[in-house]
Design a protein around this motif. Sequence first.
Motif, mmCIF file in Angstrom:
data_model
loop_
_atom_site.group_PDB
_atom_site.id
_atom_site.type_symbol
_atom_site.label_atom_id
_atom_site.label_comp_id
_atom_site.label_asym_id
_atom_site.label_seq_id
_atom_site.Cartn_x
_atom_site.Cartn_y
_atom_site.Cartn_z
ATOM 1 N N LYS A 221 -21.782 -12.101 -3.054
ATOM 2 C CA LYS A 221 -20.900 -11.009 -2.665
ATOM 3 C C LYS A 221 -19.842 -11.511 -1.687
ATOM 4 O O LYS A 221 -20.122 -12.305 -0.795
ATOM 5 N N LEU A 222 -18.611 -11.023 -1.866
ATOM 6 C CA LEU A 222 -17.565 -11.348 -0.909
ATOM 7 C C LEU A 222 -17.752 -10.520 0.355
ATOM 8 O O LEU A 222 -18.125 -9.353 0.297
ATOM 9 N N GLU A 223 -17.489 -11.132 1.485
ATOM 10 C CA GLU A 223 -17.525 -10.377 2.729
ATOM 11 C C GLU A 223 -16.262 -9.528 2.841
ATOM 12 O O GLU A 223 -15.190 -9.919 2.389
ATOM 13 N N GLU A 224 -16.410 -8.353 3.440
ATOM 14 C CA GLU A 224 -15.245 -7.491 3.653
ATOM 15 C C GLU A 224 -14.336 -8.136 4.696
ATOM 16 O O GLU A 224 -14.740 -8.365 5.834
ATOM 17 N N THR A 225 -13.118 -8.446 4.290
ATOM 18 C CA THR A 225 -12.177 -9.060 5.235
ATOM 19 C C THR A 225 -10.900 -8.240 5.392
ATOM 20 O O THR A 225 -10.118 -8.459 6.307
ATOM 21 N N VAL A 226 -10.667 -7.293 4.485
ATOM 22 C CA VAL A 226 -9.418 -6.546 4.476
ATOM 23 C C VAL A 226 -9.563 -5.282 5.322
ATOM 24 O O VAL A 226 -10.632 -4.673 5.387
ATOM 25 N N ASP A 227 -8.458 -4.895 6.008
ATOM 26 C CA ASP A 227 -8.534 -3.656 6.791
ATOM 27 C C ASP A 227 -8.166 -2.462 5.914
ATOM 28 O O ASP A 227 -7.561 -2.600 4.855
ATOM 29 N N GLN A 228 -8.530 -1.289 6.369
ATOM 30 C CA GLN A 228 -8.363 -0.074 5.586
ATOM 31 C C GLN A 228 -6.896 0.214 5.302
ATOM 32 O O GLN A 228 -6.542 0.684 4.204
ATOM 33 N N PHE A 229 -6.018 -0.084 6.260
ATOM 34 C CA PHE A 229 -4.592 0.195 6.082
ATOM 35 C C PHE A 229 -4.026 -0.600 4.903
ATOM 36 O O PHE A 229 -3.313 -0.051 4.054
ATOM 37 N N PHE A 230 -4.346 -1.898 4.840
ATOM 38 C CA PHE A 230 -3.847 -2.741 3.749
ATOM 39 C C PHE A 230 -4.403 -2.264 2.400
ATOM 40 O O PHE A 230 -3.701 -2.231 1.397
ATOM 41 N N GLU A 232 -5.227 0.787 1.620
ATOM 42 C CA GLU A 232 -4.506 2.010 1.240
ATOM 43 C C GLU A 232 -3.102 1.688 0.740
ATOM 44 O O GLU A 232 -2.595 2.344 -0.179
ATOM 45 N N GLN A 233 -2.471 0.685 1.339
ATOM 46 C CA GLN A 233 -1.134 0.277 0.899
ATOM 47 C C GLN A 233 -1.140 -0.243 -0.542
ATOM 48 O O GLN A 233 -0.238 0.056 -1.325
ATOM 49 N N ILE A 234 -2.145 -1.011 -0.870
ATOM 50 C CA ILE A 234 -2.263 -1.528 -2.238
ATOM 51 C C ILE A 234 -2.451 -0.378 -3.222
ATOM 52 O O ILE A 234 -1.847 -0.347 -4.303
ATOM 53 N N LYS A 235 -3.279 0.581 -2.854
ATOM 54 C CA LYS A 235 -3.505 1.747 -3.718
ATOM 55 C C LYS A 235 -2.204 2.516 -3.947
ATOM 56 O O LYS A 235 -1.935 2.979 -5.066
ATOM 57 N N LEU A 236 -1.392 2.639 -2.906
ATOM 58 C CA LEU A 236 -0.115 3.363 -3.019
ATOM 59 C C LEU A 236 0.912 2.568 -3.818
ATOM 60 O O LEU A 236 1.681 3.124 -4.597
ATOM 61 N N LYS A 237 0.913 1.264 -3.624
ATOM 62 C CA LYS A 237 1.920 0.426 -4.277
ATOM 63 C C LYS A 237 1.647 0.272 -5.773
ATOM 64 O O LYS A 237 2.576 0.214 -6.583
ATOM 65 N N TYR A 238 0.366 0.181 -6.134
ATOM 66 C CA TYR A 238 0.002 -0.020 -7.541
ATOM 67 C C TYR A 238 -0.979 1.085 -7.988
ATOM 68 O O TYR A 238 -2.139 0.811 -8.300
ATOM 69 N N PRO A 239 -0.533 2.330 -8.014
ATOM 70 C CA PRO A 239 -1.463 3.446 -8.283
ATOM 71 C C PRO A 239 -2.131 3.386 -9.659
ATOM 72 O O PRO A 239 -3.331 3.640 -9.775
ATOM 73 N N GLU A 265 -11.754 -5.030 -5.116
ATOM 74 C CA GLU A 265 -10.900 -3.997 -5.706
ATOM 75 C C GLU A 265 -9.422 -4.368 -5.560
ATOM 76 O O GLU A 265 -8.622 -4.156 -6.475
ATOM 77 N N ILE A 266 -9.063 -4.941 -4.435
ATOM 78 C CA ILE A 266 -7.670 -5.355 -4.212
ATOM 79 C C ILE A 266 -7.293 -6.479 -5.180
ATOM 80 O O ILE A 266 -6.245 -6.445 -5.823
ATOM 81 N N TYR A 267 -8.160 -7.508 -5.267
ATOM 82 C CA TYR A 267 -7.872 -8.624 -6.179
ATOM 83 C C TYR A 267 -7.697 -8.121 -7.608
ATOM 84 O O TYR A 267 -6.754 -8.499 -8.308
ATOM 85 N N LEU A 268 -8.613 -7.261 -8.056
ATOM 86 C CA LEU A 268 -8.529 -6.731 -9.412
ATOM 87 C C LEU A 268 -7.253 -5.924 -9.612
ATOM 88 O O LEU A 268 -6.565 -6.054 -10.623
#
Length: 282
Positions: A221-230, A232-239, A265-268
């Motif tokens: 398993k990958l460790e969580e390294t990303v913050d919530q703001f980033f 959310e930004q990815i979700k908004l940019k690539y809905p 989820e971000i990588y995918l």
Amino acid sequence: MEIRKILNNNVVVSQNGSKQEIVVMGRGLAFQKKVGDEIDHSKIEKTFVLETHGISEKLAKLLRDTSEKYLDISAKILDYAQSQLPYKLDEYLYVALTDHLSFAITRHKQAIHLKNPLLWEIRKYYKQEFQIAQKALEIIEKETGIALGEDEAASIALHLVNSQLSGENMATAVQITEMVNTILNIVKYHFKMELDESSVNYERFLTHLRFFAIRFVRKEKLEETVDQFFFEQIKLKYPEAYICTEKVATYLKNQFNWSLTKDEEIYLTVHIHRVTNRHKLK
């Protein structure tokens, strides 16, 4: 160079100048010989190094019931494969491939031809390994006079793919292939498009999915390294890509009880956006 272990009359285990265990092959090499005797260098036809402990014991067991000619063919195939592939092959392939070739050729002689249900996926998703496997069929035909079909090429390719998993069983390689295939289908159905399989983005996406699946079967398993703001930004940019990622996540959760991390989820999402957006622009 002395005999350290006799596998059969034509195959022995010795040690080279670097103290590495080596398999030495040659007609009559061990005939009327015993452990500790010197090897007749004039009879040596092939040698290969074994770095992994225990492989020679597995070869010894295999060669009790299997001709060493299949080991020789496997060694030639693996020499060629290693010269073409960017990753190191697991030495267990000497055992696995020798056993597979012996069984495949015996089946062929008995007119038993098994279909490989993953032929299409293997040919499509593991192009380099499949091309090497097709070359392997040429080597097999040259050495035995037997022409095996593409279904056997697919099986050999799976052995090469599986080598990245350090000796884990073939069922693992099959599971990885099926997982990659399903995720690609989710993407295609979601966006209602065929992906450009000749594009660099497709190859990158495919590579990502393979390693993604390998991490799953290894329970890495990958460790969580990303913050919530980033995130959310990815979700908004690539809905649209993120909605597709959610579908993939649902499939993995339902089928394998695997919950994706935000990093995954971000990588995918980014890879899905690249592989679909470039296609739409084109």
